[in-house]
Every structure is written in structure tokens, then in C-alpha cells.
Design a protein around this motif. Structure first.
Motif, PDB file in Angstrom:
ATOM      1  N   UNK A 154     -61.099  26.990  -7.935  1.00 20.11           N
ATOM      2  CA  UNK A 154     -60.548  26.319  -9.124  1.00 20.11           C
ATOM      3  C   UNK A 154     -59.275  26.967  -9.651  1.00 20.11           C
ATOM      4  N   UNK A 155     -58.809  28.021  -9.006  1.00 19.92           N
ATOM      5  CA  UNK A 155     -57.607  28.722  -9.455  1.00 19.92           C
ATOM      6  C   UNK A 155     -56.410  27.787  -9.637  1.00 19.92           C
ATOM      7  N   UNK A 156     -56.349  26.772  -8.832  1.00 19.44           N
ATOM      8  CA  UNK A 156     -55.184  25.886  -8.820  1.00 19.44           C
ATOM      9  C   UNK A 156     -54.921  25.265 -10.192  1.00 19.44           C
ATOM     10  N   UNK A 157     -55.968  25.075 -10.986  1.00 22.95           N
ATOM     11  CA  UNK A 157     -55.748  24.431 -12.294  1.00 22.95           C
ATOM     12  C   UNK A 157     -54.943  25.325 -13.231  1.00 22.95           C
ATOM     13  N   UNK A 158     -54.856  26.614 -12.899  1.00 25.59           N
ATOM     14  CA  UNK A 158     -54.063  27.520 -13.724  1.00 25.59           C
ATOM     15  C   UNK A 158     -52.591  27.534 -13.334  1.00 25.59           C
ATOM     16  N   UNK A 159     -52.244  26.683 -12.402  1.00 25.91           N
ATOM     17  CA  UNK A 159     -50.882  26.680 -11.878  1.00 25.91           C
ATOM     18  C   UNK A 159     -50.280  25.271 -11.898  1.00 25.91           C
ATOM     19  N   UNK A 160     -51.136  24.278 -11.709  1.00 27.66           N
ATOM     20  CA  UNK A 160     -50.651  22.903 -11.529  1.00 27.66           C
ATOM     21  C   UNK A 160     -50.730  22.098 -12.826  1.00 27.66           C
ATOM     22  N   UNK A 161     -49.779  21.179 -12.993  1.00 26.30           N
ATOM     23  CA  UNK A 161     -49.872  20.228 -14.099  1.00 26.30           C
ATOM     24  C   UNK A 161     -50.916  19.170 -13.786  1.00 26.30           C
ATOM     25  N   UNK A 162     -51.012  18.864 -12.510  1.00 21.64           N
ATOM     26  CA  UNK A 162     -51.923  17.813 -12.066  1.00 21.64           C
ATOM     27  C   UNK A 162     -52.723  18.336 -10.884  1.00 21.64           C
ATOM     28  N   UNK A 163     -54.040  18.243 -10.978  1.00 19.85           N
ATOM     29  CA  UNK A 163     -54.877  18.690  -9.875  1.00 19.85           C
ATOM     30  C   UNK A 163     -55.554  17.486  -9.226  1.00 19.85           C
ATOM     31  N   UNK A 164     -55.336  17.363  -7.935  1.00 12.52           N
ATOM     32  CA  UNK A 164     -55.990  16.295  -7.179  1.00 12.52           C
ATOM     33  C   UNK A 164     -57.124  16.919  -6.377  1.00 12.52           C
ATOM     34  N   UNK A 165     -58.329  16.419  -6.562  1.00 18.96           N
ATOM     35  CA  UNK A 165     -59.447  16.889  -5.739  1.00 18.96           C
ATOM     36  C   UNK A 165     -59.704  15.852  -4.657  1.00 18.96           C
ATOM     37  N   UNK A 166     -59.614  16.307  -3.418  1.00 16.39           N
ATOM     38  CA  UNK A 166     -59.776  15.405  -2.280  1.00 16.39           C
ATOM     39  C   UNK A 166     -61.168  15.583  -1.690  1.00 16.39           C
ATOM     40  N   UNK A 167     -61.844  14.489  -1.483  1.00 18.98           N
ATOM     41  CA  UNK A 167     -63.123  14.551  -0.800  1.00 18.98           C
ATOM     42  C   UNK A 167     -63.136  13.473   0.278  1.00 18.98           C
ATOM     43  N   UNK A 168     -64.192  13.474   1.065  1.00 11.02           N
ATOM     44  CA  UNK A 168     -64.269  12.495   2.142  1.00 11.02           C
ATOM     45  C   UNK A 168     -65.706  12.003   2.225  1.00 11.02           C
ATOM     46  N   UNK A 169     -65.926  10.830   2.786  1.00 11.28           N
ATOM     47  CA  UNK A 169     -67.286  10.303   2.892  1.00 11.28           C
ATOM     48  C   UNK A 169     -68.177  11.226   3.721  1.00 11.28           C
ATOM     49  N   UNK A 170     -69.453  11.270   3.343  1.00  7.09           N
ATOM     50  CA  UNK A 170     -70.431  11.957   4.182  1.00  7.09           C
ATOM     51  C   UNK A 170     -70.522  13.447   3.962  1.00  7.09           C
ATOM     52  N   UNK A 171     -69.950  13.961   2.882  1.00  7.24           N
ATOM     53  CA  UNK A 171     -69.998  15.413   2.672  1.00  7.24           C
ATOM     54  C   UNK A 171     -71.150  15.857   1.778  1.00  7.24           C
ATOM     55  N   UNK A 172     -71.821  14.893   1.129  1.00 10.63           N
ATOM     56  CA  UNK A 172     -72.928  15.302   0.270  1.00 10.63           C
ATOM     57  C   UNK A 172     -73.381  14.148  -0.584  1.00 10.63           C
ATOM     58  N   UNK A 173     -74.526  14.326  -1.259  1.00  9.21           N
ATOM     59  CA  UNK A 173     -75.068  13.226  -2.052  1.00  9.21           C
ATOM     60  C   UNK A 173     -74.569  13.302  -3.485  1.00  9.21           C
ATOM     61  N   UNK A 174     -75.200  12.514  -4.380  1.00 12.07           N
ATOM     62  CA  UNK A 174     -74.686  12.460  -5.756  1.00 12.07           C
ATOM     63  C   UNK A 174     -74.899  13.768  -6.510  1.00 12.07           C
ATOM     64  N   UNK A 175     -75.884  14.559  -6.092  1.00 13.66           N
ATOM     65  CA  UNK A 175     -76.100  15.852  -6.756  1.00 13.66           C
ATOM     66  C   UNK A 175     -74.870  16.741  -6.548  1.00 13.66           C
ATOM     67  N   UNK A 176     -74.310  16.663  -5.338  1.00 16.68           N
ATOM     68  CA  UNK A 176     -73.094  17.399  -5.013  1.00 16.68           C
ATOM     69  C   UNK A 176     -71.986  17.058  -6.014  1.00 16.68           C
ATOM     70  N   UNK A 177     -71.920  15.793  -6.371  1.00 13.97           N
ATOM     71  CA  UNK A 177     -70.869  15.330  -7.271  1.00 13.97           C
ATOM     72  C   UNK A 177     -71.077  15.817  -8.702  1.00 13.97           C
TER      73      UNK A 177
END
Lengths: 320, 134
Positions: A154-177
Motif C-alpha cells: 500500500x506504500x504507493x498511496x503515499x506517493x500517487x495522486x491516483x491509485x489504480x488497483x488492478x485485479x484479474x478474474x479467478x484470483x479469489x472469491x468475495x472474501x478476498x475482496x
């Protein structure tokens, strides 16, 4: 190229000077602090965009497509691509360029590969200063692609004005989210690899999680579907980035963000100074070996031992 | 702190056999260097651009199918961009009769089949004066 030449070079758009300055900062070469101090005075114009997410979600490819599209829209773009250093050899394979075929063939887009050099949190210690150098060089947008090591990145939020979190299908269920950490820092969510069948479902799960969040925090985080591979959804993402940049500039949100960044950078630098000072004083102190042995023999608990050492250190400092 | 050596490992021209380049790249990494690795089929202007942006110390070209013949053009292009200080190494299948031409063009060293990975790493460490700051 000597020192003043480098500063002048950066301000007048000499890429060689920028590249050299980044090396100086990365290696903490002599004069690096003076260099970044001078450069800092003219900084603060660029939109700094962080791209984070698990390994293999397609961050590099996405960054490449976003950079190309932004460039076509007339923006000048720099990319910082961070890959991990080996904890054993300190070496690194910096391979993000392999996925950045568009940007690589476009000399107007400045790509710099950076090794994390032992820093946890997905960045490298020098990234903040490198961003400042690129900002002063005159790039409108600076895209920072993090290592992609996982949930606590999460360090990036201390540097960026805008943080994009990229995910992809099949990496985990709703608990992961629903987990804390990386899922909470997004200003924009991107479900990449939308060419895969379960992409919609992944996006829905994230949206549901965010819905609960947005009721509490009163803010809405967009969830976008992209396929960097097929170059789909990129324009939508760019539009959202532009809307956000306008918005945070109009509403005063940018000042709040930069306030948090400055607080973070200042306290982190201070912590580092204190830490190395205390480490030198205590680790080289007379008591260290004795206390350490007692910890190893399970006679004192490590936390208790640390308390003891710290109290003694403060007393000694007060006496001086 | 010791300055880390930064190397670009790449292939120019039309040949895509990159296994050798990958193995050499791994050896550099294991020796503590930072390695920019690209896909094969790079154009000369791409290599110049990468060298400039990444500020690497070494440009290592792998050639297995006569792409070494365009290395002199690469060196010329590097020089015209003010990057003549970068050390260019070539490794792979290089006919002995082409050696002199490459060395005259400014190639620092040529590695032939049978060269050990250790000796390649050692060579790079030596020319970079490892232990000392640049």
C-alpha cells in the motif's frame, strides 16, 4: 556531465541528464541530496498515478496501453516500472519492458526500470525522488508500476495522486475482496483480462464490496473492465483518470492528498534518521552482546529487552 | 554502499533464439547486477533509446545468426547520441574472421561458445572495477 549541467539539463528537457540524475538518486551518489533539494523547488505539476495489484494481473501491459493512449491524447508520459531485487544476491531481472512494446517503440515515452532494493511495500526508497525528477523535467503524467507482491502493498498511496488497483478474474472469491490493505487504497479499480469468461463476476463482487464501503465512507470508487491485451476499455479508464484529476484539483482534494504525502515523506525520513542513529548507538553499545545472549537463552523476552535497552539509551542521551 | 552494475541484455536483428541471452541474464542477476531484459528483435534505435533511458553501464548483445554484423551500426548510433561511454559486449556464434571488424568498431569483448558463465560475469565485474564507486 557535472552537477549544475544535470539540473539545467533536466529543466531544459535533456533526457540524458534525466537518466543520469535518476542513477545518482538511485545509488545515493555524492551530491544526491543537493540535487533533489534543488529539483524539489520546481516540482508539483505532474499527475502521479500508481498502478498496483497482484503479480500476473497484467499491470505492465495495462500501463503500456494507458501510456500510449495518453500520449496520443497529447500528454507527455514517463513510466517507473519496479521489479523485485533478490534478497540473496541483490541482483534483479527488470523485465517490465517486455510487456511495454508500444511505449518502448515510442521514444517520447520515458521508461525507467527500477529494482526494489530490499524495500518492502512494493516501491523502492528512491522512487519518490525519481518522481520529482520526472515531474520537473516536465512530464504531465507519471505512471508508477509497483512490484506487485500482494495484499499489503500500500506504500504507493503515499506517493500517487491516483491509485489504480488492478485485479484479474479467478484470483479469489468475495472474501478476498473484503480484505483490508490493498483493496482499500484504490481510487479506481480495474478488472483486467476482461477477455476471460468470469471477468464480469469478479467486477460484480468488487462492486458489491465497494457498495457497503461507499455507504460508510460516502465516496464512490469506479470499477472498470479492461483487456490490455485486446486494447479494450482503455479509453474509458483514461476518461476516468481525467475526470478524477479535474475533480481533485477543483475540490481541494489534491491539497489534502499532498498534505498526507508530505506528512508521510517527512516522518519516514525522520524515522530513518532516528533508526540508523539508534541502531548505531545501541548495536555498538557495550550492553548489546550480553542482552542478546540472554534473549537467546530465553532469560529475557525480546520486547522487554528492547525496552530495557531503549531506557538505558535515553538516560545516556540525557547525560550527554 | 557499493554501486550496482546495470546491464542491458538484448538481441538485435531477426533471430529470436533467446535462451542463451536469458541464461547470461540470470548469471548477471545472481552476481548481484541489475539486468534490463528485453524481448528479441530489437531495432537499433530501440536499443539506443533503452540505453539512454535506463542509463546502463553495459550493453550485452547476443547473436546466434549473423546479427552481429549490425553491431557496428549500433555502436555508431550509440556514439551519435553521446552514449559512446557504454561498454558493448557481444556473445554467441561469432565467426573468427569477423572478430577484428567488431573489435575495430568498438566492441569491448566477444564471448564464444564454451565460455563459462563465471568468466563472463568476472569480466564484467573487472571492467566495472567492482568494489569501487564509479
Amino acid at each position: 556531465m557535472e552537477f549544475l549541467g544535470i539540473i539545467e539539463g533536466i529543466k531544459s528537457g535533456n533526457k540524458r541528464a534525466l537518466a543520469r540524475a535518476i542513477t545518482i538518486v538511485e545509488n545515493n551518489e555524492e551530491n544526491y541530496l543537493e540535487l533533489v533539494s534543488k529539483i524539489y523547488l520546481s516540482s508539483g505539476k505532474a499527475h502521479i498515478i500508481g498502478i498496483t495489484g497482484s503479480p500476473g494481473t497484467g499491470k505492465s501491459t495495462l500501463v503500456d496501453r494507458v501510456a500510449s493512449k495518453l500520449h496520443m491524447d497529447g500528454k507527455s508520459i514517463a513510466i517507473i516500472a519496479i521489479d523485485p531485487s533478490s534478497p540473496f544476491s541483490n541482483g534483479a531481472i527488470l523485465g517490465d519492458r517486455i510487456r511495454m512494446s508500444n511505449s518502448q517503440k515510442n521514444p517520447d515515452i520515458f521508461v525507467r526500470s527500477i529494482a526494489s532494493r530490499g524495500q518492502v511495500g512494493g516501491l523502492s526508497k528512491s522512487v519518490g525522488n525519481i518522481t520529482t525528477l520526472m515531474d520537473v523535467f516536465g512530464y504531465d503524467c507519471i505512471l508508477i508500476e509497483t512490484v506487485g507482491s500482494g495484499q499489503s502493498e500500500i506504500e504507493i498511496m503515499n506517493l500517487a495522486h491516483t491509485t489504480i488497483v488492478v485485479t484479474a478474474p479467478g484470483l479469489g472469491d468475495e472474501i478476498q475482496a473484503q480484505k483490508s490493505g490493498i483493496m482499500e487504497i484504490a481510487n479506481l479499480f480495474v478488472v483486467n483480462k476482461a477477455d476471460l469468461p468470469s471477468a464480469e463476476m469478479t467486477a460484480n463482487q468488487i462492486q458489491q464490496m465497494l457498495h457497503t464501503e461507499s455507504v460508510i465512507k460516502r465516496k464512490k470508487v469506479p470499477v472498470l473492465l479492461t483487456s490490455a491485451l485486446e486494447d479494450k476499455g482503455i479509453e474509458d479508464l483514461i476518461e476516468k483518470l481525467e475526470v478524477r484529476w479535474d475533480e481533485i484539483n477543483k475540490t481541494g482534494e489534491r491539497e489534502r492528498i499532498e498534505n498526507a504525502h508530505a506528512t508521510y515523506k517527512l516522518t519516514e525520513s525522520l524515522k530513518e534518521k532516528f533508526l540508523s542513529y539508534i541502531e548505531n548507538e545501541i548495536l555498538n553499545g557495550a550492553e548489546w552482546n550480553d542482552i542478546f545472549k540472554q534473549v537467546m537463552d530465553r532469560k529475557i523476552n525480546p520486547e522487554y529487552a528492547a525496552n530495557h535497552l531503549f531506557t538505558r539509551f535515553l538516560k545516556k542521551e540525557a547525560d550527554v | 554502499m557499493e554501486r550496482q552494475i546495470k546491464v542491458l541484455v538484448t538481441k538485435i536483428g531477426l533471430d529470436g533464439h533467446d535462451r542463451g541471452a536469458r541464461v547470461v541474464a540470470s548469471s548477471f542477476r545472481n552476481a548481484g547486477m541489475e539486468v534490463i531484459y528485453t524481448s528479441p528483435w530489437q531495432k537499433i534505435e530501440d536499443v539506443v533509446n533503452i540505453t539512454l533511458q535506463e542509463d546502463v553501464d553495459i550493453v550485452a548483445i547476443s547473436s546466434l545468426a549473423y546479427d552481429h554484423l549490425i553491431v557496428p551500426k549500433l555502436i555508431e548510433a550509440l556514439q551519435s547520441e553521446g552514449l559512446g561511454d557504454k561498454k558493448v559486449l557481444v556473445g554467441g556464434i561469432i565467426p573468427r574472421e569477423d572478430e577484428e571488424m567488431l573489435l575495430n568498431a568498438g566492441v569491448k569483448k566477444i564471448f564464444h561458445p564454451g565460455e563459462t558463465l563465471d568468466s563472463i560475469v568476472e569480466y564484467v565485474e573487472n571492467i566495472m572495477g567492482k568494489t569501487s564507486m564509479k
